[in-house]
Design an enzyme around this catalytic site. Structure first.
Site, PDB file in Angstrom:
ATOM      1  N   SER A 219       1.251 -19.696 -58.040  1.00  0.00           N
ATOM      2  CA  SER A 219       1.773 -18.329 -57.930  1.00  0.00           C
ATOM      3  C   SER A 219       2.405 -18.081 -56.562  1.00  0.00           C
ATOM      4  O   SER A 219       2.119 -18.774 -55.582  1.00  0.00           O
ATOM      5  CB  SER A 219       0.652 -17.313 -58.155  1.00  0.00           C
ATOM      6  OG  SER A 219       0.052 -17.519 -59.410  1.00  0.00           O
TER       7      SER A 219
HETATM    8  N1  SAM Z   1      -4.036 -19.917 -59.902  1.00  0.00           N
HETATM    9  C1  SAM Z   1      -3.116 -21.023 -59.942  1.00  0.00           C
HETATM   10  C2  SAM Z   1      -2.829 -21.608 -58.605  1.00  0.00           C
HETATM   11  O1  SAM Z   1      -3.323 -21.072 -57.587  1.00  0.00           O
HETATM   12  O2  SAM Z   1      -2.136 -22.622 -58.570  1.00  0.00           O
HETATM   13  C3  SAM Z   1      -1.820 -20.686 -60.634  1.00  0.00           C
HETATM   14  C4  SAM Z   1      -2.018 -20.541 -62.048  1.00  0.00           C
HETATM   15  S1  SAM Z   1      -0.682 -20.737 -63.154  1.00  0.00           S
HETATM   16  C5  SAM Z   1       0.295 -19.324 -62.794  1.00  0.00           C
HETATM   17  C6  SAM Z   1      -1.595 -20.332 -64.624  1.00  0.00           C
HETATM   18  C7  SAM Z   1      -2.581 -21.391 -65.032  1.00  0.00           C
HETATM   19  O3  SAM Z   1      -3.349 -20.855 -66.111  1.00  0.00           O
HETATM   20  C8  SAM Z   1      -1.918 -22.662 -65.561  1.00  0.00           C
HETATM   21  O4  SAM Z   1      -2.404 -23.765 -64.866  1.00  0.00           O
HETATM   22  C9  SAM Z   1      -2.344 -22.694 -67.030  1.00  0.00           C
HETATM   23  O5  SAM Z   1      -2.526 -23.995 -67.543  1.00  0.00           O
HETATM   24  C10 SAM Z   1      -3.637 -21.918 -66.985  1.00  0.00           C
HETATM   25  N2  SAM Z   1      -4.068 -21.351 -68.267  1.00  0.00           N
HETATM   26  C11 SAM Z   1      -3.299 -20.802 -69.260  1.00  0.00           C
HETATM   27  N3  SAM Z   1      -4.068 -20.393 -70.274  1.00  0.00           N
HETATM   28  C12 SAM Z   1      -5.352 -20.666 -69.920  1.00  0.00           C
HETATM   29  C13 SAM Z   1      -6.620 -20.486 -70.564  1.00  0.00           C
HETATM   30  N4  SAM Z   1      -6.716 -19.935 -71.783  1.00  0.00           N
HETATM   31  N5  SAM Z   1      -7.730 -20.883 -69.904  1.00  0.00           N
HETATM   32  C14 SAM Z   1      -7.647 -21.456 -68.681  1.00  0.00           C
HETATM   33  N6  SAM Z   1      -6.487 -21.674 -68.031  1.00  0.00           N
HETATM   34  C15 SAM Z   1      -5.358 -21.276 -68.641  1.00  0.00           C
END
Ligand code: SAM
Length: 231
Positions: free
Chosen positions: A81
């Site tokens: 993000s």
């Molecule tokens: N917080 C992260 C960072 O600091 O790098 C950025 C996150 S990215 C915007 C969103 C993440 O949520 C992705 O890695 C994606 O695979 C994960 N994600 C999506 N759906 C999810 C779920 N149901 N449970 C866990 N993770 C999930």
């Protein structure tokens, strides 16, 4: 001798770039104050942002951009993000050393590291196995011993470790997952983007008061990757 000089130079460059990133976040916080009601973020949040080496969480070929105030690809179609959003969500969570925090969407592990600078314990769930494993290894190498990573669908939260003083969700569901509301401690806060893949999403703060009532406040229009899974 030479390789050591070079690596010291790279660390100095990153540290200067990190200071620039802090200024960029401060400018954006000021620019968005009409939405967020905040002209500045808590000093301890900004100090945490100034300590965490964001470049470590970025794939090597994109490290030149590590301290720009924007999201970046981290592989598997996912992103780390924007630093401003990480700082804002951390500020909204209002955590301290007594806090137990859940993050849904570990991604690179960067948001978890920022939270770990401030909270007592951080639990973080990632649905893509490769990302979760890499983040766990990196967080361990950087010494974040108060973070635990789980591979799975964060829609269901992590009931064994709850209730949580704060829950941060870094992928957008269409509706707030009920299990996350249940796992929020009285006095706790859920920080979550809500909205469909093609909508403008709304970053929301849901507070559970001491009597268990929920109070929801929209904070800012945002654009996150969708919360996936077969819930
Ligand atoms: N917080 C992260 C960072 O600091 O790098 C950025 C996150 S990215 C915007 C969103 C993440 O949520 C992705 O890695 C994606 O695979 C994960 N994600 C999506 N759906 C999810 C779920 N149901 N449970 C866990 N993770 C999930």
């Amino acid at each position: 001798m030479l390789p050591m000089i070079q690596s010291l130079h790279a660390e100095d460059t990153y540290s200067l770039q990190r200071q620039e990133m802090i200024l960029a976040i401060e400018r954006m916080v000021a620019d968005t104050r009409d939405y967020t009601g905040r002209a500045s973020l808590a000093p301890e949040v900004m100090a945490a942002m100034a300590r965490v080496p964001r470049h470590e969480f970025i794939p090597e070929e994109r490290r030149t951009y590590a301290y720009e105030n924007r999201p970046l690809p981290i592989g598997s179609g996912q992103t780390i993000s924007q630093p401003y959003i990480v700082a804002l969500m951390t500020d909204l969570a209002g955590v301290n050393r007594d806090s137990v925090v859940l993050e849904v969407g570990t991604g690179s592990g960067y948001q978890a590291a920022v939270l770990a600078e401030l909270a007592g314990q951080v639990y973080t769930i990632e649905i893509i196995e490769e990302l979760g494993r890499n983040a766990a290894k990196l967080l361990q190498r950087l010494g974040y011993n108060n973070v635990t990573v789980r591979i799975g669908d964060g829609y269901h939260g992590w009931p064994e470790q709850g209730p949580f003083d704060a829950i941060l969700v870094t992928a957008a569901p269409e509706k707030i997952p009920e299990p996350l509301l249940e796992q929020l401690a009285p006095g706790g806060r859920l920080i979550i983007p809500v909205g469909g893949r093609y909508d403008v999403q709304s970053l929301q703060v849901v507070e559970k008061d001491r009597s268990g009532r929920l109070h929801t406040k929209p904070v800012l229009p945002v654009g996150f990757v969708p919360l996936t899974g077969d819930h």
